[in-house]
Design an enzyme around this catalytic site. Structure first.
Site, PDB file in Angstrom:
ATOM      1  N   GLU A 139      43.173  50.287  43.649  1.00 16.54           N
ATOM      2  CA  GLU A 139      42.829  49.932  45.037  1.00 16.54           C
ATOM      3  C   GLU A 139      44.008  50.164  45.983  1.00 16.54           C
ATOM      4  OE1 GLU A 139      41.964  45.854  46.033  1.00 16.54           O
ATOM      5  OE2 GLU A 139      43.611  45.082  44.823  1.00 16.54           O
ATOM      6  N   ARG A 176      45.116  30.086  49.468  1.00 20.80           N
ATOM      7  CA  ARG A 176      46.381  30.739  49.832  1.00 20.80           C
ATOM      8  C   ARG A 176      46.881  29.964  51.039  1.00 20.80           C
ATOM      9  NH1 ARG A 176      43.518  35.979  48.249  1.00 20.80           N
ATOM     10  NH2 ARG A 176      44.497  36.482  46.272  1.00 20.80           N
ATOM     11  N   GLY A 214      44.891  34.095  43.998  1.00 18.72           N
ATOM     12  CA  GLY A 214      43.683  34.678  43.392  1.00 18.72           C
ATOM     13  C   GLY A 214      43.424  34.048  42.036  1.00 18.72           C
ATOM     14  N   ASP A 232      46.246  41.171  38.245  1.00 15.38           N
ATOM     15  CA  ASP A 232      46.979  42.371  38.669  1.00 15.38           C
ATOM     16  C   ASP A 232      48.093  42.782  37.699  1.00 15.38           C
ATOM     17  OD1 ASP A 232      45.384  42.106  40.887  1.00 15.38           O
ATOM     18  OD2 ASP A 232      46.965  41.316  42.177  1.00 15.38           O
ATOM     19  N   ARG A 269      43.595  23.156  30.589  1.00 14.20           N
ATOM     20  CA  ARG A 269      43.200  22.384  29.393  1.00 14.20           C
ATOM     21  C   ARG A 269      44.386  22.177  28.462  1.00 14.20           C
ATOM     22  NH1 ARG A 269      38.584  25.090  25.895  1.00 14.20           N
ATOM     23  NH2 ARG A 269      40.181  26.701  25.661  1.00 14.20           N
TER      24      ARG A 269
END
Ligand code: F6P
Length: 360
Positions: free
Chosen positions: A238, A81, A11, A137, A21
């Site tokens: 969630e 993924r 993700g 997360d 960078r």
């Protein structure tokens, strides 16, 4: 080391580009060429490499793409993924590709799945690999923050402020579902920041009926005549597996003897996008530097962590950053997931301590 490769995987998280960078600038300043891998581990196996440094008479400079994307969200290298990279054969192919391009070290920027890939690549093939945690997360072990968490929290806070405006106009209750997979970090932290009335966490492990009962009682009490509440905000992680819309409908049923409306908003991928906050750019920059220094010092199979949450690891040139073996980081991740980590226990106790306060 003449060439370092960098990839983003899993993700995306705001600040990944700032980390790229940093890796590129630090390398260029030391005369090291950088190749960017397009499309995460999939692209690595297929050899999809793009130069991120340009040779000049004096050495190397970052390419235009690196400069243009450093302050943007997402990842300009693309992500994936990869199922193939989950197999030893896929990782062996990836190592061959890296060696074929003359790469001497790899920086992997991503969450737990990506760091697991980096660990096995390093352990099985001996290829020098260093990980940088980046996921909204905040479920990577050993680090107080991963890149992207702060930006996602700012987005959630802004969204909840907007929801509060409309909720207050109608004295409504809102369920706001935030991301975080099995982790309740975004939900708990955002609840405090937005003055939510309650948090519904994955770890609570309660039936839908119990949740409806306690939450409807809380909403009823909040809108009681002796209170002066203009809105009720319930922050739902969630990973708490009752769908937000179903919960809102069941709460309205439980409150049908009142005038109270209940609405649900699932913030979804909005939380993953957007320009990174100054904090995320700052930790990305510092982690990028330490990742390159770790590779140049001969470290492999390690990850860089910001303000370590557990004892151990190795000092770096930055007092806020340490390196830990990826095995240790992932073991701590596991402990956070199964609730045996002292970090989770501490967070749980904090939340229990403030449950009564939140509802005020
Ligand atoms: O790991 C980041 C994350 O955004 C989680 O919070 C969420 O559960 C998941 O990724 C969503 O994945 P996808 O973008 O594949 O739908």
């Amino acid at each position: 080391m003449e060439t370092i490769a960098v990839l983003t995987s899993g993700g995306d998280a705001p600040g990944m580009n700032a980390a790229i960078r940093a890796v590129v600038k630090v390398c260029a300043a030391r005369g090291i060429r950088v190749l960017g891998v397009e499309g995460g581990y999939e692209g690595l196996i297929d050899g999809k490499m793009t130069p991120l440094t340009r040779p000049t008479r004096k050495g190397f400079v970052p390419t235009r793409a690196v400069q243009d994307h450093g302050n943007t969200g997402g990842t300009f290298l693309g992500s994936a993924r990869s199922k193939r990279f989950m197999t030893p054969e896929g990782r062996a192919e990836a190592e061959q590709t890296l060696r074929g391009f003359g790469v001497g070290g790899l920086v992997v920027i991503g969450g737990n799945g990506s760091l697991t890939g980096a660990r096995y690549l390093s352990e099985e093939t001996g290829f020098p690999t260093v990980g940088i945690p980046a996921t909204i997360d905040n479920d990577v072990g050993c680090t107080a923050s991963a890149i992207g968490v702060d930006t996602a929290l700012n987005t959630i806070v802004e969204a909840c402020d907007r929801i509060s405006d409309t909720a207050a106009a109608f004295k409504r209750a809102f369920i706001v579902e935030v991301m975080g997979r099995h982790s309740g970090y975004l939900a708990t932290t955002a609840a405090v920041a937005t003055a939510a009335d309650a948090v519904l966490l994955p770890s609570h492990d309660r039936s839908a009926d119990e949740v409806v009962e306690t939450t409807s009682a809380l909403i009823r009490a909040a809108f009681a005549a002796d209170r002066d509440k203009s809105r009720v905000l319930i922050m739902k992680a969630e990973g708490m597996d009752v769908p937000a819309s179903l919960l809102a409908r069941r709460l309205e049923e439980a409150l049908e003897d009142t005038e109270i409306d209940v609405r649900a908003t699932v913030l979804g991928h909005v939380q993953r996008g957007g320009a990174p906050s100054s904090f995320d750019r700052m930790i990305a920059g510092r982690m990028g530097l330490i990742a390159v220094e770790a590779l140049l010092a001969g470290q492999s199979g390690v990850g860089v962590v910001w303000q370590a949450t557990v004892e151990g690891g190795n000092e770096t040139s930055d007092p806020q950053l340490r390196t830990f073996s990826l095995a240790d980081i992932l073991a701590e991740t596991e402990a956070m997931n199964d609730g045996t980590s002292p970090v989770v226990e501490w967070r749980k106790q904090r939340m229990e301590a403030i449950q009564g306060v939140l509802a005020l």
